[in-house]
Motif scaffolding. Structure first.
Motif, PDB file in Angstrom:
ATOM      1  N   THR A   1       0.838  -1.193   0.000  1.00 24.29           N
ATOM      2  CA  THR A   1       0.000   0.000   0.000  1.00 24.29           C
ATOM      3  C   THR A   1       0.877   1.248   0.000  1.00 24.29           C
ATOM      4  O   THR A   1       2.076   1.177   0.323  1.00 24.29           O
ATOM      5  CB  THR A   1      -0.911   0.023   1.237  1.00 24.29           C
ATOM      6  OG1 THR A   1      -0.091   0.173   2.412  1.00 24.29           O
ATOM      7  CG2 THR A   1      -1.763  -1.248   1.337  1.00 24.29           C
ATOM      8  N   GLU A   2       0.273   2.382  -0.294  1.00 21.16           N
ATOM      9  CA  GLU A   2       1.012   3.649  -0.235  1.00 21.16           C
ATOM     10  C   GLU A   2       1.525   3.888   1.183  1.00 21.16           C
ATOM     11  O   GLU A   2       2.636   4.368   1.371  1.00 21.16           O
ATOM     12  CB  GLU A   2       0.125   4.809  -0.689  1.00 21.16           C
ATOM     13  CG  GLU A   2      -0.153   4.818  -2.179  1.00 21.16           C
ATOM     14  CD  GLU A   2       1.125   4.953  -3.007  1.00 21.16           C
ATOM     15  OE1 GLU A   2       2.029   5.733  -2.619  1.00 21.16           O
ATOM     16  OE2 GLU A   2       1.223   4.279  -4.045  1.00 21.16           O
ATOM     17  N   ASN A   3       0.713   3.546   2.185  1.00 28.17           N
ATOM     18  CA  ASN A   3       1.126   3.726   3.574  1.00 28.17           C
ATOM     19  C   ASN A   3       2.345   2.856   3.899  1.00 28.17           C
ATOM     20  O   ASN A   3       3.278   3.306   4.567  1.00 28.17           O
ATOM     21  CB  ASN A   3      -0.035   3.398   4.522  1.00 28.17           C
ATOM     22  CG  ASN A   3       0.309   3.714   5.964  1.00 28.17           C
ATOM     23  OD1 ASN A   3       0.808   4.791   6.285  1.00 28.17           O
ATOM     24  ND2 ASN A   3       0.051   2.767   6.841  1.00 28.17           N
ATOM     25  N   GLN A   4       2.344   1.616   3.433  1.00 32.89           N
ATOM     26  CA  GLN A   4       3.490   0.737   3.674  1.00 32.89           C
ATOM     27  C   GLN A   4       4.749   1.286   3.012  1.00 32.89           C
ATOM     28  O   GLN A   4       5.830   1.259   3.602  1.00 32.89           O
ATOM     29  CB  GLN A   4       3.196  -0.673   3.169  1.00 32.89           C
ATOM     30  CG  GLN A   4       2.162  -1.410   4.000  1.00 32.89           C
ATOM     31  CD  GLN A   4       1.660  -2.669   3.328  1.00 32.89           C
ATOM     32  OE1 GLN A   4       1.534  -2.735   2.092  1.00 32.89           O
ATOM     33  NE2 GLN A   4       1.356  -3.683   4.124  1.00 32.89           N
TER      34      GLN A   4
ATOM     35  N   PRO B   1       1.747  -8.741  10.748  1.00 33.57           N
ATOM     36  CA  PRO B   1       0.316  -8.437  10.849  1.00 33.57           C
ATOM     37  C   PRO B   1       0.069  -7.322  11.873  1.00 33.57           C
ATOM     38  O   PRO B   1       0.758  -7.257  12.897  1.00 33.57           O
ATOM     39  CB  PRO B   1      -0.304  -9.747  11.337  1.00 33.57           C
ATOM     40  CG  PRO B   1       0.738 -10.789  11.168  1.00 33.57           C
ATOM     41  CD  PRO B   1       2.067 -10.101  11.158  1.00 33.57           C
ATOM     42  N   VAL B   2      -0.885  -6.468  11.561  1.00 30.78           N
ATOM     43  CA  VAL B   2      -1.310  -5.447  12.512  1.00 30.78           C
ATOM     44  C   VAL B   2      -2.245  -6.140  13.501  1.00 30.78           C
ATOM     45  O   VAL B   2      -3.268  -6.710  13.097  1.00 30.78           O
ATOM     46  CB  VAL B   2      -2.028  -4.276  11.805  1.00 30.78           C
ATOM     47  CG1 VAL B   2      -2.580  -3.284  12.820  1.00 30.78           C
ATOM     48  CG2 VAL B   2      -1.087  -3.591  10.814  1.00 30.78           C
ATOM     49  N   GLU B   3      -1.865  -6.118  14.754  1.00 36.45           N
ATOM     50  CA  GLU B   3      -2.634  -6.819  15.782  1.00 36.45           C
ATOM     51  C   GLU B   3      -4.074  -6.299  15.834  1.00 36.45           C
ATOM     52  O   GLU B   3      -4.316  -5.091  15.889  1.00 36.45           O
ATOM     53  CB  GLU B   3      -1.967  -6.642  17.149  1.00 36.45           C
ATOM     54  CG  GLU B   3      -2.544  -7.536  18.216  1.00 36.45           C
ATOM     55  CD  GLU B   3      -1.748  -7.487  19.504  1.00 36.45           C
ATOM     56  OE1 GLU B   3      -2.379  -7.630  20.556  1.00 36.45           O
ATOM     57  OE2 GLU B   3      -0.518  -7.299  19.449  1.00 36.45           O
TER      58      GLU B   3
ATOM     59  N   GLN C   1      -4.410  -6.869   8.123  1.00 29.80           N
ATOM     60  CA  GLN C   1      -3.549  -5.898   7.459  1.00 29.80           C
ATOM     61  C   GLN C   1      -2.121  -6.113   7.933  1.00 29.80           C
ATOM     62  O   GLN C   1      -1.883  -6.681   8.997  1.00 29.80           O
ATOM     63  CB  GLN C   1      -3.998  -4.473   7.785  1.00 29.80           C
ATOM     64  CG  GLN C   1      -5.383  -4.163   7.269  1.00 29.80           C
ATOM     65  CD  GLN C   1      -5.826  -2.787   7.712  1.00 29.80           C
ATOM     66  OE1 GLN C   1      -5.175  -2.115   8.525  1.00 29.80           O
ATOM     67  NE2 GLN C   1      -6.945  -2.332   7.181  1.00 29.80           N
ATOM     68  N   PHE C   2      -1.181  -5.637   7.124  1.00 21.79           N
ATOM     69  CA  PHE C   2       0.230  -5.792   7.444  1.00 21.79           C
ATOM     70  C   PHE C   2       0.896  -4.428   7.483  1.00 21.79           C
ATOM     71  O   PHE C   2       0.526  -3.511   6.758  1.00 21.79           O
ATOM     72  CB  PHE C   2       0.918  -6.685   6.404  1.00 21.79           C
ATOM     73  CG  PHE C   2       0.454  -8.110   6.475  1.00 21.79           C
ATOM     74  CD1 PHE C   2       1.138  -9.038   7.251  1.00 21.79           C
ATOM     75  CD2 PHE C   2      -0.678  -8.522   5.785  1.00 21.79           C
ATOM     76  CE1 PHE C   2       0.710 -10.346   7.332  1.00 21.79           C
ATOM     77  CE2 PHE C   2      -1.117  -9.830   5.858  1.00 21.79           C
ATOM     78  CZ  PHE C   2      -0.422 -10.748   6.639  1.00 21.79           C
ATOM     79  N   GLU C   3       1.911  -4.332   8.354  1.00 28.64           N
ATOM     80  CA  GLU C   3       2.686  -3.103   8.468  1.00 28.64           C
ATOM     81  C   GLU C   3       4.161  -3.418   8.282  1.00 28.64           C
ATOM     82  O   GLU C   3       4.586  -4.567   8.444  1.00 28.64           O
ATOM     83  CB  GLU C   3       2.459  -2.441   9.829  1.00 28.64           C
ATOM     84  CG  GLU C   3       2.934  -3.271  10.996  1.00 28.64           C
ATOM     85  CD  GLU C   3       2.575  -2.667  12.351  1.00 28.64           C
ATOM     86  OE1 GLU C   3       1.987  -1.577  12.397  1.00 28.64           O
ATOM     87  OE2 GLU C   3       2.901  -3.313  13.364  1.00 28.64           O
ATOM     88  N   VAL C   4       4.929  -2.403   7.948  1.00 26.58           N
ATOM     89  CA  VAL C   4       6.372  -2.560   7.810  1.00 26.58           C
ATOM     90  C   VAL C   4       6.954  -2.757   9.202  1.00 26.58           C
ATOM     91  O   VAL C   4       6.814  -1.896  10.073  1.00 26.58           O
ATOM     92  CB  VAL C   4       6.999  -1.333   7.116  1.00 26.58           C
ATOM     93  CG1 VAL C   4       8.513  -1.423   7.118  1.00 26.58           C
ATOM     94  CG2 VAL C   4       6.465  -1.204   5.691  1.00 26.58           C
ATOM     95  N   ALA C   5       7.572  -3.909   9.414  1.00 22.94           N
ATOM     96  CA  ALA C   5       8.162  -4.216  10.719  1.00 22.94           C
ATOM     97  C   ALA C   5       9.615  -3.747  10.778  1.00 22.94           C
ATOM     98  O   ALA C   5      10.013  -3.063  11.719  1.00 22.94           O
ATOM     99  CB  ALA C   5       8.086  -5.714  11.001  1.00 22.94           C
ATOM    100  N   GLU C   6      10.386  -4.136   9.772  1.00 24.27           N
ATOM    101  CA  GLU C   6      11.812  -3.792   9.786  1.00 24.27           C
ATOM    102  C   GLU C   6      12.433  -4.066   8.422  1.00 24.27           C
ATOM    103  O   GLU C   6      11.856  -4.746   7.585  1.00 24.27           O
ATOM    104  CB  GLU C   6      12.556  -4.578  10.862  1.00 24.27           C
ATOM    105  CG  GLU C   6      12.525  -6.078  10.668  1.00 24.27           C
ATOM    106  CD  GLU C   6      13.173  -6.849  11.817  1.00 24.27           C
ATOM    107  OE1 GLU C   6      14.183  -6.371  12.394  1.00 24.27           O
ATOM    108  OE2 GLU C   6      12.670  -7.935  12.132  1.00 24.27           O
ATOM    109  N   ILE C   7      13.599  -3.524   8.263  1.00 21.24           N
ATOM    110  CA  ILE C   7      14.444  -3.816   7.111  1.00 21.24           C
ATOM    111  C   ILE C   7      15.603  -4.633   7.661  1.00 21.24           C
ATOM    112  O   ILE C   7      16.297  -4.196   8.584  1.00 21.24           O
ATOM    113  CB  ILE C   7      14.949  -2.534   6.439  1.00 21.24           C
ATOM    114  CG1 ILE C   7      13.763  -1.696   5.962  1.00 21.24           C
ATOM    115  CG2 ILE C   7      15.892  -2.874   5.280  1.00 21.24           C
ATOM    116  CD1 ILE C   7      14.103  -0.251   5.748  1.00 21.24           C
TER     117      ILE C   7
END
Length: 126
Positions: free
Chosen positions: A11-14, A98-100, A106-112
């Motif tokens: 997504t754009e947000n991610q 996953p977003v709790e 939905q999924f969020e950026v956790a780390e690189i």
């Protein structure tokens, strides 16, 4: 920085969160469908997926990129070996989580994850 995405579209947000973590702009997102035919040999299919990125030999060695690997583990590890062979190092990879409590999920950026750094640190433990 290029993002080579072998997984679900982001997504754009991610992408915005990824740029914040990187501290730089994602110039281009390259979406590569990572479908694998389970009835056929894997290695040639992975080579063909990586070919679809369209980089020349020179670009593999000079263009900065981050990789979002496929979620199928055997595809991911084989793809990393193929990419390492082309660029000469382990690229940084994106990890989503996953977003709790999200409905729908939905999924969020956790780390690189800097795989090169992981390798270097692991060498100290041998």
């Amino acid at each position: 920085m290029f993002l080579i995405n072998f997984s679900h579209p982001l997504t754009e947000n991610q992408i915005q969160k990824l740029e914040e973590k990187l501290g730089q702009k994602i110039e281009r997102v390259m979406e590569i469908d990572a479908y694998i035919d389970q009835q056929k040999p894997l290695i040639p299919q992975i080579a063909e997926l990586v070919d679809r990125v369209g980089f020349t030999s020179h670009e593999w060695q000079t263009v900065p990129f981050i990789l979002n690997p496929p979620s199928l583990s055997i595809s991911a590890v084989t793809l990393l070996a193929e990419v390492h062979g082309r660029c000469g190092y382990f690229p940084p990879v994106l990890r989503l989580r996953p977003v709790e409590g999200s409905l729908p999920l939905q999924f969020e950026v956790a780390e690189i994850i800097n795989l090169h750094q992981v390798r270097e640190e692991a060498r100290k433990r041998r």
